[in-house]
Design an enzyme around this catalytic site. Structure first.
Site, short mmCIF file in Angstrom:
data_model
loop_
_atom_site.label_atom_id
_atom_site.label_comp_id
_atom_site.label_asym_id
_atom_site.label_seq_id
_atom_site.Cartn_x
_atom_site.Cartn_y
_atom_site.Cartn_z
N LYS A 95 6.28 -41.20 55.37
CA LYS A 95 5.17 -42.07 55.08
C LYS A 95 3.89 -41.29 55.26
O LYS A 95 2.69 -41.54 55.85
CB LYS A 95 4.92 -43.29 55.89
CG LYS A 95 6.12 -44.06 56.07
CD LYS A 95 6.31 -45.40 56.63
CE LYS A 95 7.41 -46.47 56.70
NZ LYS A 95 8.50 -45.65 57.24
O1 LIG Z 1 8.60 -51.29 54.94
C1 LIG Z 1 9.31 -50.29 55.63
C2 LIG Z 1 9.33 -48.91 55.24
C3 LIG Z 1 9.93 -48.31 56.31
N1 LIG Z 1 11.06 -48.71 57.11
C4 LIG Z 1 11.79 -47.87 57.93
O2 LIG Z 1 13.12 -48.20 57.81
C5 LIG Z 1 13.99 -47.94 58.78
C6 LIG Z 1 14.45 -49.55 59.22
O3 LIG Z 1 15.27 -49.29 59.97
P1 LIG Z 1 16.01 -50.59 60.80
O4 LIG Z 1 16.72 -50.23 62.06
O5 LIG Z 1 17.24 -50.85 59.60
O6 LIG Z 1 15.21 -51.81 60.90
C7 LIG Z 1 12.88 -47.34 59.71
O7 LIG Z 1 13.35 -45.89 59.72
C8 LIG Z 1 11.48 -47.73 59.13
O8 LIG Z 1 10.78 -46.93 59.85
C9 LIG Z 1 10.65 -49.90 57.38
O9 LIG Z 1 11.52 -50.50 58.36
N2 LIG Z 1 10.17 -50.82 56.54
#
Ligand SMILES: O=c1ccn([C@@H]2O[C@H](COP(=O)(O)O)[C@@H](O)[C@H]2O)c(=O)[nH]1
Length: 272
Positions: A95
């Site tokens: 990001k």
């Molecule tokens: O809008 C967003 C952008 C990035 N993320 C990232 O995705 C994963 C989600 O992890 P989970 O454990 O499946 O919840 C994480 O690395 C976030 O930094 C997001 O969740 N939302």
């Protein structure tokens, strides 16, 4: 092969829209990794090996490595994934967002140091902060559009010229910024209505869709809202629900991760 072509091939080869997220938290690692100096690498490597035939992409989240000074292990992991699974796109979730000169260094970090096929970037600073990623003609910039977190609405829902900001981002990327044809957008699974709006704006552009699994996004609504006419177009990410699927001590962690990845991939495929 460029990012978009590699992703299209992975959708077909693995019959999968599942992106396996790599967010390693040593506090949740199985006991057998305790005391290992490269436990982060070992844990993620096992997850990659266990899910590589089920995933359309892998997404290491850089914060989980950098916070622990484990960038070296991330480098090794990316090199391992590229060597053993070169057909699966590797997405660095970082990001990034900064002025052009600094963005150029972030692009080198993502594409040169880690060898990622694509990196997540923040559009808040405008086109000159995103353009340096596109100088890498075969690599992708995945631009934050409508994020999965509740606070995303604070800014992304602000109205400008009669439309919410996230729709401006979708339109800008699809119509103006996508100079190398390798852009994608991040849209959260927790907001299926907005996902459908973005799909209508961007046509076939791939979407990285986090928010199923631990964040509770609904798989059916996500797929039906975000799929393209050919039943693809998305990398639906799940991280913690896959990584920590094993009940502590009772099941092999990689086998449990595979079980949940398989269930997630198959439940996604039900609605394509
Ligand atoms: O809008 C967003 C952008 C990035 N993320 C990232 O995705 C994963 C989600 O992890 P989970 O454990 O499946 O919840 C994480 O690395 C976030 O930094 C997001 O969740 N939302």
């Amino acid at each position: 092969m460029n990012f978009i072509n590699k992703l299209s091939a992975a959708w077909t080869t693995n019959n999968s829209l599942l992106c396996v997220g790599l967010d390693p938290d040593p506090a949740r690692f199985p006991a057998q990794l305790a005391g290992e100096s490269d436990a982060i690498f070992l844990f993620c490597k096992e997850i990659i090996d266990a899910t590589a035939d089920l995933a359309c992409s892998f997404k290491p989240q850089i914060a989980y490595f950098a916070a622990l000074g484990a960038e070296g292990q991330l480098e090794r992991l990316c090199a391992y994934a590229r060597q053993h699974y070169p057909h699966i796109p590797l997405i660095l979730d970082a990001k990034r967002g900064d002025i052009g000169a600094t963005a150029r260094q972030y692009a080198r970090e993502a594409f040169d140091r880690y060898g990622a096929d694509a990196v997540t970037v923040n559009p808040y600073m405008g086109f000159d902060s995103v353009e340096p990623y596109m100088e890498w003609t075969e690599r992708g910039a995945i631009v934050l559009c409508r994020t999965s977190n509740p606070g995303g609405s604070d800014l992304q829902f602000l109205m400008a010229d009669g439309q919410p900001l996230y729709q401006h981002v979708a339109r800008l990327v699809a119509e103006k910024w996508n100079r190398n044809g390798q852009c994608a957008l991040v849209v959260g699974a927790t907001f299926p209505e907005e996902l459908a709006q973005v799909r209508a704006i961007v046509g076939e552009m791939p979407l990285l869709v986090p928010g199923v699994g631990a964040q509770g996004g609904d798989v059916e609504a996500t797929v039906k809202s975000g799929r393209t006419a050919s039943g693809a177009g998305m990398m639906i990410n799940s991280s913690r629900a896959i990584l920590y699927a094993a009940a502590k001590g009772s099941e092999d962690f990689a086998a449990a991760a595979r079980r949940v990845a398989l269930e997630t991939r198959d439940s996604i495929n039900l609605y394509r």
